[in-house]
Design a protein around this motif. Structure first.
Motif, PDB file in Angstrom:
ATOM      1  N   HIS A  32      36.837  33.012  36.192  1.00  0.00           N
ATOM      2  CA  HIS A  32      37.186  34.350  36.698  1.00  0.00           C
ATOM      3  C   HIS A  32      35.991  35.300  36.787  1.00  0.00           C
ATOM      4  O   HIS A  32      36.176  36.469  37.105  1.00  0.00           O
ATOM      5  CB  HIS A  32      38.334  34.981  35.899  1.00  0.00           C
ATOM      6  N   GLY A  87      43.306  29.959  49.547  1.00  0.00           N
ATOM      7  CA  GLY A  87      42.489  30.830  48.706  1.00  0.00           C
ATOM      8  C   GLY A  87      41.089  30.307  48.485  1.00  0.00           C
ATOM      9  O   GLY A  87      40.317  30.877  47.709  1.00  0.00           O
ATOM     10  N   TRP A  93      36.099  25.129  47.074  1.00  0.00           N
ATOM     11  CA  TRP A  93      36.828  24.292  46.127  1.00  0.00           C
ATOM     12  C   TRP A  93      35.884  23.302  45.428  1.00  0.00           C
ATOM     13  O   TRP A  93      35.955  23.129  44.212  1.00  0.00           O
ATOM     14  CB  TRP A  93      37.951  23.547  46.857  1.00  0.00           C
ATOM     15  N   ARG A  98      37.022  30.517  44.220  1.00  0.00           N
ATOM     16  CA  ARG A  98      38.223  30.883  44.965  1.00  0.00           C
ATOM     17  C   ARG A  98      38.144  32.361  45.309  1.00  0.00           C
ATOM     18  O   ARG A  98      37.445  33.127  44.660  1.00  0.00           O
ATOM     19  CB  ARG A  98      39.503  30.553  44.210  1.00  0.00           C
ATOM     20  N   ILE A 100      39.883  36.063  45.807  1.00  0.00           N
ATOM     21  CA  ILE A 100      40.982  36.929  45.395  1.00  0.00           C
ATOM     22  C   ILE A 100      40.690  38.353  45.880  1.00  0.00           C
ATOM     23  O   ILE A 100      39.574  38.652  46.295  1.00  0.00           O
ATOM     24  CB  ILE A 100      41.189  36.934  43.861  1.00  0.00           C
ATOM     25  N   THR A 101      41.696  39.202  45.803  1.00  0.00           N
ATOM     26  CA  THR A 101      41.462  40.611  46.096  1.00  0.00           C
ATOM     27  C   THR A 101      40.817  41.247  44.865  1.00  0.00           C
ATOM     28  O   THR A 101      40.821  40.660  43.774  1.00  0.00           O
ATOM     29  CB  THR A 101      42.781  41.356  46.410  1.00  0.00           C
ATOM     30  N   GLU A 105      44.827  39.577  43.107  1.00  0.00           N
ATOM     31  CA  GLU A 105      45.917  38.897  43.803  1.00  0.00           C
ATOM     32  C   GLU A 105      45.375  37.922  44.848  1.00  0.00           C
ATOM     33  O   GLU A 105      44.199  37.925  45.175  1.00  0.00           O
ATOM     34  CB  GLU A 105      46.799  39.945  44.483  1.00  0.00           C
ATOM     35  N   ARG A 106      46.285  37.109  45.395  1.00  0.00           N
ATOM     36  CA  ARG A 106      45.918  36.239  46.523  1.00  0.00           C
ATOM     37  C   ARG A 106      45.459  37.111  47.680  1.00  0.00           C
ATOM     38  O   ARG A 106      45.966  38.219  47.871  1.00  0.00           O
ATOM     39  CB  ARG A 106      47.100  35.384  46.962  1.00  0.00           C
ATOM     40  N   ALA A 107      44.559  36.591  48.474  1.00  0.00           N
ATOM     41  CA  ALA A 107      43.976  37.374  49.564  1.00  0.00           C
ATOM     42  C   ALA A 107      44.933  37.609  50.724  1.00  0.00           C
ATOM     43  O   ALA A 107      44.713  38.508  51.525  1.00  0.00           O
ATOM     44  CB  ALA A 107      42.705  36.691  50.065  1.00  0.00           C
ATOM     45  N   GLY A 108      45.999  36.834  50.827  1.00  0.00           N
ATOM     46  CA  GLY A 108      46.960  37.031  51.910  1.00  0.00           C
ATOM     47  C   GLY A 108      46.440  36.501  53.242  1.00  0.00           C
ATOM     48  O   GLY A 108      45.667  35.548  53.279  1.00  0.00           O
ATOM     49  N   THR A 142      37.814  41.856  48.868  1.00  0.00           N
ATOM     50  CA  THR A 142      37.915  40.567  48.205  1.00  0.00           C
ATOM     51  C   THR A 142      36.690  40.299  47.334  1.00  0.00           C
ATOM     52  O   THR A 142      35.669  40.984  47.436  1.00  0.00           O
ATOM     53  CB  THR A 142      38.039  39.423  49.234  1.00  0.00           C
ATOM     54  N   ARG A 147      36.646  29.369  39.483  1.00  0.00           N
ATOM     55  CA  ARG A 147      37.989  28.902  39.098  1.00  0.00           C
ATOM     56  C   ARG A 147      38.050  28.660  37.615  1.00  0.00           C
ATOM     57  O   ARG A 147      37.151  28.472  36.917  1.00  0.00           O
ATOM     58  CB  ARG A 147      38.344  27.591  39.803  1.00  0.00           C
TER      59      ARG A 147
END
Length: 147
Positions: A32, A87, A93, A98, A100-101, A105-108, A142, A147
């Motif tokens: 993270h 993501g 990967w 990865r 994220i916002t 959260e997931r970036a959408g 973002t 990970r």
């Protein structure tokens, strides 16, 4: 009597981070934490190689003779689709990143598209802040994390 604020009044006036991601509440190291430049470049190289390979397969180019704009289009499309769906791109990967916002959260859908188009312009990716977020990430809201 002259009254001046004792500290920063806007985000732009904040002092630089002590470590990348500090201002975003992310840890200094480990899972993270902000993905560092080495991992990001490795992911970019992997994703670009995949885009070159697909371009050669689909359009019949060779590895030494292909249209760079077609590769760029394939690269941007792959980035947008993979980031929105999973993501992370294949390169992300493989190197343990990865997207994220900044709120975690997931970036959408729209953020990966905006980010990928801006990344295709290259200039936003060459300019980053003390949190190691490129201009394309700042506009999309973002951050690439481990990970």
């Amino acid at each position: 009597m002259n009254s001046t604020p004792s500290g920063p009044t806007t985000f732009g006036q904040l002092p630089p981070s002590t470590w990348p991601g500090e201002r975003l509440g992310l840890p200094r190291l480990g899972p993270h934490s902000v993905g560092r430049v080495g991992r990001r470049i490795a992911a970019l190289v992997i994703d670009w190689a995949i885009a070159v390979g697909l371009t050669c397969l689909i359009w019949g180019y060779t590895l030494l003779n292909y249209d760079g704009f077609v590769v760029l289009g394939v690269f941007v499309l792959l980035q947008a689709v993979q980031l929105a769906a999973f993501g992370a791109s294949i390169g992300h990967w493989l190197v343990g990143l990865r997207l994220i916002t900044i709120t975690g959260e997931r970036a959408g859908l729209w953020r990966p598209i905006v980010r990928s188009v801006l990344l295709g312009l290259a200039v936003p990716a060459l300019v980053w802040d003390s949190d190691q977020r490129g201009f394309h990430d700042k506009i999309a809201g973002t951050v690439l994390i481990r990970r």
